[in-house]
Design a protein around this motif. Structure first.
Motif: not given
Length: 188
Positions: A118-120, A123-126, A179-180, A187-188
């Motif tokens: 569900d995220a890169d 980057t742990k982000s969309q 890890a995020g 951060n979301k």
């Protein structure tokens, strides 16, 4: 490494020794100290102990540098609409073989539905902000039995933070996992 030389001065034979250490950044030997056979050995051992601590610290700095280089490069690729996992092999210099094998497997159309992210991964982000590639900062680190965890922040205000789990592979620091930090500002 110790180097010894004998010199005849004024009819007296003197044994000189030099203590050197390998600088892992420059790959050259650096002279720690010169001493004659009468030098205090405790002083030499103390200097060698300090130098090994310095080498360990410089090794961590190398991991920090590699983490920052990778994140800047990766974000630049994403901003240029390139996907480094499948476009070329430069990413192989920064990410472990086993991690890349798993990520490339997940990109295969036969398996992509069952292994959707569900995220890169890196980057742990969309969402990737335009300023992230120009504002990457290593903020801290800690180590555990598995890896050296390097905390990397993105953005002008460094509002997005990821943790790169760095391990040595073939003598190079590489990313094994990421890890995020969901509670970091932004951060979301």
């Amino acid at each position: 490494m110790f180097v010894s030389t004998m010199v005849m001065e004024s009819g007296t034979l003197t044994l000189y020794k030099r203590a050197c250490i390998l600088d892992h950044v420059t790959e050259k030997y650096a002279l720690l100290l010169n001493y004659s056979d009468t030098a205090n050995m405790k002083r030499i051992l103390f200097l060698l102990l300090i130098s090994t601590t310095a080498v360990a610290a410089s090794d961590d700095e190398t991991a920090f540098t590699r983490a920052k280089q990778f994140n800047v490069w990766y974000l630049e690729q994403i901003n240029a609409d390139k996907y480094p996992i499948t476009d070329g092999h430069k990413i192989d210099n920064y990410v472990t073989v086993s991690t890349l094998k798993k990520l490339r497997h997940a990109q295969d159309p036969k398996y992509s539905d069952s292994e959707f992210y569900d995220a890169d991964f890196f980057t742990k982000s969309q969402y990737i902000a335009d300023d992230w590639a120009t504002s990457v900062k290593v903020i801290t680190s800690d180590s555990d039995p598995v890896c050296l965890n390097v905390y990397v922040a993105y953005g002008v205000k460094y509002e997005h933070v990821v943790i790169d789990c760095m391990v040595k592979e073939n003598g190079l620091w590489k990313i094994q996992s990421v890890a995020g930090i969901p509670d970091a500002v932004g951060n979301k």
